[in-house]
Every structure is written in structure tokens, then in C-alpha cells.
Design an enzyme around this catalytic site. Structure first.
Site, short mmCIF file in Angstrom:
data_model
loop_
_atom_site.label_atom_id
_atom_site.label_comp_id
_atom_site.label_asym_id
_atom_site.label_seq_id
_atom_site.Cartn_x
_atom_site.Cartn_y
_atom_site.Cartn_z
N GLU A 267 29.87 -9.45 21.95
CA GLU A 267 30.99 -8.32 22.18
C GLU A 267 32.63 -9.26 22.53
O GLU A 267 33.51 -8.26 22.53
CB GLU A 267 30.22 -9.02 23.85
CG GLU A 267 29.20 -8.40 24.23
CD GLU A 267 29.18 -6.38 23.50
OE1 GLU A 267 29.43 -5.98 23.86
OE2 GLU A 267 28.43 -6.26 23.09
N TRP A 270 34.42 -7.65 19.41
CA TRP A 270 34.43 -6.31 20.13
C TRP A 270 35.78 -5.91 20.45
O TRP A 270 36.46 -4.76 19.80
CB TRP A 270 32.94 -5.32 20.43
CG TRP A 270 32.03 -4.82 19.93
CD1 TRP A 270 30.23 -5.44 19.73
CD2 TRP A 270 31.71 -3.75 18.90
NE1 TRP A 270 29.96 -4.84 18.70
CE2 TRP A 270 30.65 -3.62 18.57
CE3 TRP A 270 33.18 -2.83 18.54
CZ2 TRP A 270 30.00 -2.61 17.67
CZ3 TRP A 270 32.17 -1.69 17.76
CH2 TRP A 270 31.28 -1.76 17.61
N TRP A 298 35.55 22.61 22.85
CA TRP A 298 35.53 21.70 23.78
C TRP A 298 35.25 22.48 25.08
O TRP A 298 36.27 23.25 25.54
CB TRP A 298 36.33 20.60 24.48
CG TRP A 298 36.49 19.75 23.63
CD1 TRP A 298 37.76 19.09 22.65
CD2 TRP A 298 35.23 18.58 22.93
NE1 TRP A 298 37.47 18.09 22.05
CE2 TRP A 298 36.05 17.39 22.00
CE3 TRP A 298 34.38 18.90 23.63
CZ2 TRP A 298 34.97 17.15 21.61
CZ3 TRP A 298 33.32 17.29 23.02
CH2 TRP A 298 34.27 15.73 22.19
N ASN A 333 27.76 -1.66 31.81
CA ASN A 333 27.96 -0.91 30.59
C ASN A 333 27.52 -0.04 29.69
O ASN A 333 27.96 0.83 28.91
CB ASN A 333 28.25 -1.92 28.88
CG ASN A 333 28.84 -1.53 28.06
OD1 ASN A 333 30.04 -0.92 27.97
ND2 ASN A 333 27.68 -1.90 26.74
N TRP A 351 36.45 14.40 25.25
CA TRP A 351 36.18 13.00 26.05
C TRP A 351 37.82 12.37 26.46
O TRP A 351 37.57 11.58 27.28
CB TRP A 351 36.11 11.76 24.49
CG TRP A 351 37.71 11.99 23.31
CD1 TRP A 351 37.62 12.83 21.81
CD2 TRP A 351 38.09 11.45 23.36
NE1 TRP A 351 38.70 12.67 21.60
CE2 TRP A 351 38.84 11.89 22.21
CE3 TRP A 351 39.20 10.33 23.91
CZ2 TRP A 351 40.50 11.07 21.94
CZ3 TRP A 351 40.32 9.72 23.87
CH2 TRP A 351 40.97 10.15 22.56
N TRP A 374 35.21 5.41 24.43
CA TRP A 374 34.77 7.12 24.50
C TRP A 374 34.76 7.54 23.25
O TRP A 374 34.49 8.58 22.98
CB TRP A 374 36.20 7.41 25.38
CG TRP A 374 35.98 7.53 26.92
CD1 TRP A 374 36.07 6.62 27.54
CD2 TRP A 374 35.55 8.05 28.02
NE1 TRP A 374 36.02 6.66 28.93
CE2 TRP A 374 34.96 8.36 29.43
CE3 TRP A 374 34.41 9.18 27.20
CZ2 TRP A 374 34.37 8.73 29.48
CZ3 TRP A 374 34.03 9.71 28.07
CH2 TRP A 374 33.72 9.89 29.34
#
Length: 470
Positions: A267, A270, A298, A333, A351, A374
Site C-alpha cells: 500500500e 501504491w 455522464w 478504504n 467522477w 477515483w
């Protein structure tokens, strides 16, 4: 000669690269924080309230060290001109650079200001384990996929913890800008209060120790269950730099080996990966990285967006997560993925709307990680979830909140329901609604959309975008 240490996202007096150099190389040192009103997010921003409370905690810590954190408040150029006028002998400034977003643009502007003032800037990388430019493919390009990036990341030697000797004899203690400090204090008083929020370097160390001792070994499994609360909760400290990422890595790495430890270190990688992605796609806050999905139509229904923000969609896990965010400024998360998928794939809302709302609300907001997350959930980013993989909020609820206890914590309307019924209250019979004292449409909303129908609609919207982009 006088030097300045300019704090930004490194609000600590330990393991701080720029601060160490500033103390080692300076005769007299000004510890400085600049407040720029252009960055303000609004009176109801939990992100903003938490960040500036962290600045306040640092100010108090500096006072305990018999020093002063000097505050400049206002336009960047005007503030540094004022500083140079106040201290004509100011010759050097020490900073930990930003590599992305607003911080990068601010540093470019600041660099020109320092040149005009005849001040030498000393910049360092401090906010990540590896900087954005440090890890590239063998051909010298940025990675687009996490796994090969991680394979190279884990082989590199990690930077060690930096020792900072705080010599308060070097510090300029006499307050320089009392008016600016008064403005900052007034601004702090107007910020929205946040319940039970522990900030600062000491709180960060306590949280790190608790995580390693109690949750790290089982992190790989327990992290997915919101009620277990087994994530590190270090993100709110890392985003302000109240604790160094080097310190976190070093202490975790020293702990005994486990799958949980391996998962957590991944993580951290990341976090570096998303910083690298932002550096290589500097417009990603406003533009989808994947060109195939820049033409998605959208729907952007404002009422649906309001339902989502208020936790009134009729999907209990989504609603509980959104209410957790609004109440605490934080969200688990797993639920960030579920709520982002729901907004973009079930409601077909851009988004960017969700990313902006999270920016306002998250007390651990980090632009690179939040935008990356996102775009991952919306299938518009690099190495994202496939567009046809759409989280089912009901099955996610059944799997990760089996007994519905997390839902009940944030949705009191459902607290009398049995665990088997709580995941989809819309299926309750009239008799069951009366038994539970909860009428659908009155006490708790009906689902605002059909997940099954919206899934088909969303897949078509993404496939149409692919066709239109070719």
C-alpha cells in the site's frame, strides 16, 4: 546571514530532510508557515479544518521547543516581499518540494520570487519513499501498470530515517508578523469542529505503534471489513507530514514478517505509484487519463448527487459510508471504492464531482491518491478496474458487513432490523416494516435506482465512449 525553513506538507520537527539541512547550514533560522487564502475550500470543509489544526499543533510544538513558528498570511509574492523587507539579511530558504498539482505550480512561482529577491532556494524530496522520477521503465518512461512498478520499487534501497537536531539557539523567536498571526487565529476559530480528532507528531507515533502491535499481522484480511477498523489510520498524519513516510516504513519493516506486513508495504508503494502517475499526467484532476473514456455521457443528476452526499440513496452500505464521511471526515478504504463505484457506475455521475467532494470532506485528502482512486473506480485512469466490473452495493454489504453492525452505527433508522434484512430494506414486506418500526419511503428511502438496470446502461455508455474515441 538568515535562513528560512518553509513548512508545507512536512509539519514535524523530526525526520525532515529540509529542516535537517536548514539547521546544519544556517546561523539564524526562521521557521515559517504561509497561509494562502487562494487555497481555501470553504467554511464547511473538514479537510481544510483538519489541515490547519495540524499547523496549529506544530506551532504549539515549536513553542515547547522554545521557538516560534512564524505565520505569513496572504498573497505569496506579497508575503515574501514583506519577509525580505523585515529581514534584509535573509539569504537562503529550505523547502521539501512538491512534485504535482497546486504545490508544484506554487513552487515554480516561488522559485521566480526567490530569484528576484536574491534568495537561494534549497529543495529536497521528502513526502514519498521514492520520488516521482526515481522509478521508470528500462526505456526511461513512466510506468502505467502497478505490478511491474512495484517489482522495481521493492528492489530499490529505501531512504533511512533522518536525524534532526533542533538547536533553538539558532531560532529567531521574536514574533515577526503579529497581524498575520491574528488573521490566522481568526481563520482557525471559524473552522468547522471535528470530533475526537487526534493530530500532531506524538499522536501519529502513538497510532503507528498501536497499528503495528495490534493490527499489522492481520492487515491483509481485516482491512476489508469496516467495522473491524483495522486499517492504519496513518493517512491523516502522512498527508500533512506529521510523521515521515520513512519513519513509517522503517518501523513497519522492522516488525516480524507476515502477510499483513507485506500487504501494508504494498500500500505504501501504491502511494508512490499514484504520485508518479500524477507527475506524468499533470492534468489528471480535470481530465480522464484513458482517452477511450473521455467521451462518457455522464447524466450528472443533481438530485442523485445530493442523495449520495447525504447518505440517502436507499443502499444501506453506501449511505452508511457517506454519513461516516460527513460525520468524521474519514471513510474506510473498502467503502471509498464502493461509494465511488456507485456514484460513477450506478448513478452515472462524473467522477470529478465525487473527487471534488472528497477533497472538501476528507481529513486525509491527498490529491495524487484521491484522484488516482477515483479514476481507478471510474475506469478512466491507468491500471483501473475494467469498466464492466461494477461493485454491487448489496453484495458488498452482505460480504463485508455481514451482520449489518457498521450500517446500524451510522444509520439509526435501521438499528432494529435483523442482519438478513438490513442489506436491502426495500424487499421488506409491509408486515416486516411494521415489525421493525421502519417504513420504506418514510423512515428510510427506497433505492433511487435499480442496480441491475443501471449496470446495463453504464456498460453501454462506456462502450459508446470507446467507439466515439476511435
Amino acid at each position: 546571514m538568515v535562513s528560512v525553513m518553509w513548512f508545507r506538507r512536512d509539519l514535524r520537527l523530526e525526520d525532515n530532510v529540509a529542516l535537517r539541512q536548514a539547521f546544519q547550514e544556517s546561523d539564524s533560522l526562521v521557521l515559517l508557515f504561509h497561509v494562502n487564502p487562494k487555497q481555501f475550500l470553504g467554511e464547511n470543509s473538514l479537510n481544510q479544518a483538519a489541515f490547519f489544526r495540524s499547523v496549529e499543533v506544530l506551532r504549539d510544538e515549536v513553542k515547547r521547543k522554545k521557538g516560534t513558528l512564524h505565520i505569513l498570511y496572504g498573497d505569496l509574492e506579497e508575503c515574501f516581499l514583506k519577509l525580505k523587507k523585515e529581514i534584509p539579511g535573509w539569504s537562503d530558504i529550505y523547502i521539501n518540494r512538491d512534485e504535482t498539482g497546486y504545490g508544484l505550480e506554487r513552487d515554480k512561482i516561488a522559485s521566480n520570487i526567490f530569484k528576484e529577491l536574491g534568495v537561494k532556494a534549497h529543495g529536497y524530496y521528502d513526502h514519498h519513499i521514492h520520488s516521482a522520477k526515481e522509478i521508470k521503465t528500462n526505456s526511461g518512461t513512466y510506468y502505467k501498470v502497478f505490478t511491474p512498478y512495484f517489482n522495481k520499487w521493492r528492489e530499490l534501497q529505501k531512504p533511512g530515517v533522518v536525524e534532526v537536531i533542533v538547536d533553538n539557539k539558532k531560532l529567531i523567536k521574536e514574533p515577526l508578523f503579529s497581524k498575520d498571526e491574528d488573521q490566522f487565529n481568526s481563520f482557525l476559530d471559524k473552522q468547522i469542529p471535528i470530533k475526537e480528532l487526534q493530530l500532531g507528531n506524538q499522536a501519529a507515533h502513538e497510532r503507528l505503534a498501536e497499528f503495528i502491535n495490534c493490527d499489522l499481522n492481520n492487515y491483509n484480511e481485516a482491512r476489508d471489513y469496516p467495522l473491524k477498523n483495522a486499517t492504519s489510520h496513518l493517512s491523516k498524519h502522512l498527508r500533512t507530514g506529521e510523521i515521515s513516510i520513512r519513519t513509517v516504513f522503517d518501523q513497519v519493516n522492522r516488525s516480524k514478517n507476515s502477510l499483513g506486513k507485506e500487504t501494508f508495504i504494498k500500500e505504501l508503494a501504491w502511494r508512490d505509484f499514484y504520485n508518479m502517475i500524477y507527475a506524468s499526467h499533470p492534468d489528471q484532476k480535470y481530465n480522464s487519463i484513458n482517452p477511450s473514456f473521455r467521451q462518457v455521457e455522464w447524466e450528472n443528476d443533481k438530485q442523485f448527487f445530493s442523495n449520495w452526499k447525504e447518505g440517502k440513496t436507499g443502499f444501506p452500505l453506501v449511505d452508511a459510508a457517506m454519513r461516516q464521511l460527513k460525520e468524521t471526515g474519514w471513510m474506510h478504504n473498502r467503502l471509498r471504492m464502493v461509494t465511488a463505484s456507485f456514484l460513477t457506475k450506478d448513478l452515472l455521475i462524473d467522477w470529478r464531482w465525487g473527487e471534488q467532494y472528497f477533497q472538501e470532506m476528507l481529513i486525509d485528502y491527498d490529491s495524487a491518491s484521491n484522484i488516482g482512486g477515483w479514476q481507478w473506480a471510474a475506469s478512466t485512469g491507468t491500471d483501473s478496474v475494467p469498466y464492466f466490473r461494477i461493485f454491487n452495493p448489496t453484495t458488498q454489504s452482505e460480504k463485508y458487513d455481514k451482520d449489518g453492525d457498521f450500517i446500524k452505527r451510522y444509520i439509526p433508522e435501521l438499528e432494529n432490523m435483523t442482519s438478513l434484512k438490513i442489506h436491502d430494506p426495500s424487499k421488506l414486506s409491509e408486515k416486516e416494516q411494521n415489525e421493525f418500526g421502519m417504513i420504506i419511503g418514510k423512515h428510510y428511502p427506497e433505492p433511487i435506482v435499480s442496480h441491475k438496470q443501471r449496470r446495463k446502461l453504464t456498460i453501454k455508455a462506456f462502450e459508446d465512449s470507446k467507439k466515439n474515441s476511435t
